[in-house]
Design a protein around this motif. Structure first.
Motif, short mmCIF file in Angstrom:
data_model
loop_
_atom_site.label_atom_id
_atom_site.label_comp_id
_atom_site.label_asym_id
_atom_site.label_seq_id
_atom_site.Cartn_x
_atom_site.Cartn_y
_atom_site.Cartn_z
N ARG A 229 -18.25 -24.60 -7.60
CA ARG A 229 -19.07 -23.67 -6.81
C ARG A 229 -18.17 -22.67 -6.07
O ARG A 229 -18.57 -21.54 -5.83
CB ARG A 229 -19.92 -24.44 -5.80
N TYR B 192 -25.22 -15.83 -20.56
CA TYR B 192 -24.72 -14.58 -19.99
C TYR B 192 -23.75 -14.90 -18.86
O TYR B 192 -23.91 -15.88 -18.14
CB TYR B 192 -25.88 -13.77 -19.38
N TYR C 83 -22.50 -12.79 -15.40
CA TYR C 83 -22.63 -11.64 -14.52
C TYR C 83 -21.58 -11.74 -13.41
O TYR C 83 -21.23 -12.82 -12.96
CB TYR C 83 -24.01 -11.63 -13.84
N GLN D 259 -21.10 -10.46 -9.48
CA GLN D 259 -21.82 -9.88 -8.34
C GLN D 259 -20.86 -9.76 -7.16
O GLN D 259 -20.42 -10.78 -6.60
CB GLN D 259 -23.03 -10.72 -7.96
N PRO E 199 -26.12 -7.93 -9.37
CA PRO E 199 -25.31 -8.53 -10.46
C PRO E 199 -25.10 -7.53 -11.58
O PRO E 199 -25.98 -6.72 -11.90
CB PRO E 199 -26.20 -9.69 -10.94
N MET F 83 -18.86 -13.19 -6.73
CA MET F 83 -19.66 -14.31 -7.20
C MET F 83 -19.85 -14.11 -8.70
O MET F 83 -20.18 -13.01 -9.14
CB MET F 83 -21.02 -14.32 -6.49
N LEU G 100 -22.01 -15.32 -11.88
CA LEU G 100 -23.28 -15.98 -12.18
C LEU G 100 -23.43 -16.17 -13.68
O LEU G 100 -23.22 -15.23 -14.45
CB LEU G 100 -24.45 -15.13 -11.67
N ALA H 24 -37.68 -14.92 -19.53
CA ALA H 24 -36.80 -14.61 -18.42
C ALA H 24 -35.43 -15.22 -18.62
O ALA H 24 -35.22 -16.10 -19.45
CB ALA H 24 -37.43 -15.15 -17.13
N GLN H 25 -34.48 -14.73 -17.85
CA GLN H 25 -33.17 -15.33 -17.76
C GLN H 25 -33.17 -16.29 -16.57
O GLN H 25 -33.69 -15.97 -15.50
CB GLN H 25 -32.10 -14.27 -17.58
N TYR H 26 -32.54 -17.44 -16.77
CA TYR H 26 -32.46 -18.45 -15.72
C TYR H 26 -31.01 -18.58 -15.28
O TYR H 26 -30.11 -18.75 -16.10
CB TYR H 26 -33.01 -19.79 -16.23
N PHE H 27 -30.82 -18.49 -13.98
CA PHE H 27 -29.47 -18.41 -13.42
C PHE H 27 -29.00 -19.73 -12.84
O PHE H 27 -29.79 -20.52 -12.30
CB PHE H 27 -29.44 -17.35 -12.31
N GLY H 28 -27.68 -19.93 -12.92
CA GLY H 28 -27.05 -21.03 -12.21
C GLY H 28 -26.80 -20.65 -10.76
O GLY H 28 -27.08 -19.51 -10.35
N PRO H 29 -26.24 -21.57 -9.98
CA PRO H 29 -26.01 -21.32 -8.55
C PRO H 29 -24.84 -20.40 -8.26
O PRO H 29 -24.68 -19.94 -7.13
CB PRO H 29 -25.75 -22.72 -7.98
N GLY H 30 -24.02 -20.14 -9.28
CA GLY H 30 -22.90 -19.23 -9.09
C GLY H 30 -21.61 -19.93 -8.70
O GLY H 30 -21.60 -21.04 -8.16
N ARG I 207 -18.25 -18.82 -6.52
CA ARG I 207 -17.63 -17.77 -5.68
C ARG I 207 -16.12 -17.85 -5.86
O ARG I 207 -15.51 -18.88 -5.60
CB ARG I 207 -18.01 -17.95 -4.23
#
Lengths: 114, 113
Positions: free
Chosen positions: A9, A33, A35, A37, A43, A88, A90, A102-108, A110
């Protein structure tokens, strides 16, 4: 629960020291994907994989690479991180690239570059 | 290239009040997505709109895509502190089914108890 998981994380690295970020998914989606940010910005897509096919965005620096060894995992490699790469990161997945889902994102993750 | 502009950029409301966030596109929207992001975290998918005039609701959040398909609004009824966060609209930024999402700059919502 089906989900998108990112590890670690938080990541601290030194200027110029290669770093790898990890993403895994249990959704069995075809597309993954990455990204970037930056603070207070939207993003920005770096690249994506459709199955094993890699699709790089035209303005993604060569310093950024990606690997997808199997359906579940995708890695982001930053070969020589600079101070400007602190952000960050993603990971997202989608079933297809069309507009049906839709696209579903993880928590990222940092990333901090010292 | 397509651009999304959100308004307002930030919003502070009293708990219980209604609010609306707008997303305007420079080109026709073929798919519009709303996401919520808490600071330092990933994006949570809220809703997807595809057809002009389409309206979807989830709990106290309603999103609409206008008939001309160049603007979407997100409306929250009776806001709660749990609604606080950054709301992002996203759209297909490619010339076809590329999967590339472009995002608006986000609207930061604070809800005062």
């Amino acid at each position: 629960d089906a989900m998108v998981i990112q590890n670690p994380r938080y990541q601290v690295t030194q200027f110029g020291k290669p770093v790898t970020l990890s993403c895994s998914q249990t959704l069995n989606h075809n597309v993954m994907y990455w990204y970037q940010q930056k603070s207070s910005q939207a993003p920005k897509l770096l690249f994506h994989y459709y199955d094993k096919d890699f699709n790089n965005e035209a303005d993604t620096p060569d310093n950024f690479q990606s690997r997808r060894p199997n359906t579940s995992f995708c890695f982001l490699d930053i070969r020589s991180p600079g101070l400007g790469d602190a952000a960050m990161y993603l990971c997202a997945t989608s079933r297809e690239t069309d507009r049906a889902g839709a696209q579903y994102f993880g928590p990222g993750t940092r990333l901090l570059v010292l | 290239s397509q651009e999304l502009e959100q308004s307002p950029q930030s919003l502070i409301v009293q708990e219980g009040k209604n609010l609306t966030i707008n997303c305007t596109s420079s080109k026709t929207l073929y798919g519009l997505y709303w996401y919520k992001q808490k600071y330092g975290e990933g994006l949570i998918f809220l809703m997807m709109l595809q057809k002009g005039g389409e309206e979807k609701s989830h709990e106290k959040i309603t999103a609409k895509l206008d008939e001309k398909k160049q603007q979407s609004s997100l409306h929250i009824t009776a806001s709660q502190p749990s609604h606080a966060g950054i709301y992002l609209c996203g759209a297909d930024g490619g010339s076809g089914n590329t999967g590339k999402l472009i995002f608006g700059q986000g609207t930061t919502l604070q809800v005062k108890p």
